[in-house]
Design a protein around this motif. Structure first.
Motif, PDB file in Angstrom:
ATOM      1  N   VAL A  39      19.311  33.918  -6.938  1.00 47.43           N
ATOM      2  CA  VAL A  39      20.426  34.779  -7.368  1.00 47.43           C
ATOM      3  C   VAL A  39      20.353  36.125  -6.653  1.00 47.43           C
ATOM      4  N   ARG A  40      19.166  36.700  -6.611  1.00 46.85           N
ATOM      5  CA  ARG A  40      18.982  37.995  -5.941  1.00 46.85           C
ATOM      6  C   ARG A  40      19.207  37.885  -4.435  1.00 46.85           C
ATOM      7  N   ARG A  41      18.786  36.754  -3.860  1.00 48.29           N
ATOM      8  CA  ARG A  41      18.949  36.551  -2.419  1.00 48.29           C
ATOM      9  C   ARG A  41      20.433  36.541  -2.040  1.00 48.29           C
ATOM     10  N   LEU A  42      21.280  36.087  -2.969  1.00 43.92           N
ATOM     11  CA  LEU A  42      22.720  36.058  -2.711  1.00 43.92           C
ATOM     12  C   LEU A  42      23.408  37.372  -3.097  1.00 43.92           C
ATOM     13  N   GLY A  43      22.599  38.365  -3.498  1.00 40.82           N
ATOM     14  CA  GLY A  43      23.146  39.702  -3.733  1.00 40.82           C
ATOM     15  C   GLY A  43      23.589  39.994  -5.144  1.00 40.82           C
ATOM     16  N   HIS A  44      23.145  39.185  -6.112  1.00 43.90           N
ATOM     17  CA  HIS A  44      23.547  39.382  -7.500  1.00 43.90           C
ATOM     18  C   HIS A  44      22.339  39.796  -8.352  1.00 43.90           C
ATOM     19  N   ALA A  45      22.634  40.418  -9.478  1.00 44.41           N
ATOM     20  CA  ALA A  45      21.587  40.853 -10.401  1.00 44.41           C
ATOM     21  C   ALA A  45      21.359  39.788 -11.464  1.00 44.41           C
ATOM     22  N   TRP A  46      20.125  39.401 -11.654  1.00 40.09           N
ATOM     23  CA  TRP A  46      19.784  38.394 -12.666  1.00 40.09           C
ATOM     24  C   TRP A  46      20.244  38.793 -14.070  1.00 40.09           C
ATOM     25  N   PRO A  47      19.995  40.039 -14.514  1.00 38.85           N
ATOM     26  CA  PRO A  47      20.439  40.399 -15.874  1.00 38.85           C
ATOM     27  C   PRO A  47      21.950  40.320 -16.061  1.00 38.85           C
ATOM     28  N   ALA A  48      22.694  40.439 -14.963  1.00 39.19           N
ATOM     29  CA  ALA A  48      24.151  40.379 -15.076  1.00 39.19           C
ATOM     30  C   ALA A  48      24.642  38.970 -15.423  1.00 39.19           C
ATOM     31  N   LEU A  49      23.770  37.976 -15.266  1.00 41.19           N
ATOM     32  CA  LEU A  49      24.145  36.613 -15.608  1.00 41.19           C
ATOM     33  C   LEU A  49      23.864  36.276 -17.065  1.00 41.19           C
ATOM     34  N   TRP A  50      23.144  37.161 -17.750  1.00 41.21           N
ATOM     35  CA  TRP A  50      22.857  36.900 -19.163  1.00 41.21           C
ATOM     36  C   TRP A  50      24.153  36.903 -19.970  1.00 41.21           C
ATOM     37  N   ALA A  51      24.253  35.953 -20.889  1.00 37.00           N
ATOM     38  CA  ALA A  51      25.418  35.889 -21.743  1.00 37.00           C
ATOM     39  C   ALA A  51      25.378  37.022 -22.764  1.00 37.00           C
ATOM     40  N   PRO A  52      26.533  37.540 -23.187  1.00 37.75           N
ATOM     41  CA  PRO A  52      26.558  38.581 -24.221  1.00 37.75           C
ATOM     42  C   PRO A  52      25.892  38.093 -25.502  1.00 37.75           C
ATOM     43  N   ARG A  53      25.190  38.999 -26.166  1.00 38.43           N
ATOM     44  CA  ARG A  53      24.517  38.641 -27.422  1.00 38.43           C
ATOM     45  C   ARG A  53      25.062  39.483 -28.575  1.00 38.43           C
TER      46      ARG A  53
END
Length: 209
Positions: A195-209
Motif C-alpha cells: 500500500v505504501r509502495r503505491l503511495g497510500h497511507a495504511w491508516p487511511a484504509l482503516w474503516a471508520p469506527r
C-alpha cells in the motif's frame, strides 16, 4: 495521496478472493474490503515452482478482478494465492478426502513452507506492487485416527496445504516461523508495505469506527 497521518479517506480495497479467512483477517485489521471473486482457472499456472506458482496466480487474480465492471473507480485491487511447499512440491487445495489424507500422511511430524503471493494494483494509476511471503509451518505427528477425523470435517479439502492454522487444524500445528497471518492467507505487514509502495497511507484504509 502520500500522507501517513491517517486523516484522509483512502481508496476502496477490493479483495479478489473468495477466502473467508482472508476476508476475516483484513476486517480484524480494521479494513473493509469489497469482495470480487476472480474466477481465474488456477490450472493455467501448473508446473511452476511453489513460490512462482503462488505469485503468478496472485497476479492473474488481481488482473482479472481489476478488469471487472463492479470494481469502484480508483480502487486498490488485491490478488492473493497460497500454496504449501513440501519438498519443493506445490500443494494447493486437495479437493478430495483421499488426497487430503495422503497429504497429511506426508506432512505429519514434518515442516513445510507456506508461500503466499500478493499482488496489489492501484486502478487509478495502473501501478502494481508485488511480493511473495514464506512462512515455515511445523506439523504435529498426528495419528491416523486424527487424520481421519479431521478429513471427515471437510475443512482441509478446500484450503491450501490441506490445513488451517485458525480453525480445526490449529491443534495440529506445533509452531510457525514467520508471519502467522501469511499462513491464514494474507500477510498484513506485507500488504501495508505494498500500500505504501503505491503511495497510500495504511491508516487511511482503516474503516471508520
Amino acid at each position: 495521496m502520500s500522507t501517513d497521518t491517517g486523516t484522509d479517506t483512502g481508496p476502496v480495497l477490493v479483495l479478489g478472493s473468495a477466502s473467508p479467512a482472508r476476508l476475516s483477517t483484513l476486517r480484524t485489521a480494521g479494513l473493509a474490503p469489497v469482495v470480487v471473486v476472480s474466477g481465474v482457472d488456477e490450472s493455467q499456472a501448473d508446473g511452476l515452482p511453489p513460490a512462482e506458482l503462488a505469485q503468478a496466480l496472485a497476479e492473474l487474480k488481481c488482473a482479472a478482478v481489476a478488469r471487472r465492471d463492479e470494481v469502484p473507480a480508483g480502487a486498490l485491487v488485491l490478488g492473493c494465492d497460497s500454496v504449501l511447499d513440501l519438498d519443493g512440491e506445490a500443494l494447493g487445495k486437495p479437493g478430495t478426502p483421499e488426497e487430503a489424507t495422503r497429504r497429511w500422511q506426508r506432512m505429519r511430524g514434518r515442516s513445510g513452507v507456506l508461500r503466499t503471493g500478493h499482488c496489489l494494483m492501484d486502478t487509478a494509476t495502473g501501478e502494481v506492487a508485488t511480493a511473495c511471503v514464506a512462512t515455515t509451518v511445523h506439523f504435529a505427528d498426528v495419528t491416523d485416527a486424527e487424520i481421519e477425523a479431521y478429513v471427515a470435517t471437510g475443512e482441509p479439502l478446500q484450503v491450501a496445504g490441506a490445513f488451517t492454522v485458525d480453525g480445526l487444524g490449529g491443534g495440529f500445528v506445533t509452531g510457525v516461523e514467520g508471519d502467522f497471518h501469511n499462513v491464514v492467507g494474507v500477510s498484513l505487514p506485507t500488504l501495508r508495505e505494498l500500500v505504501r509502495r503505491l503511495g497510500h497511507a495504511w491508516p487511511a484504509l482503516w474503516a471508520p469506527r
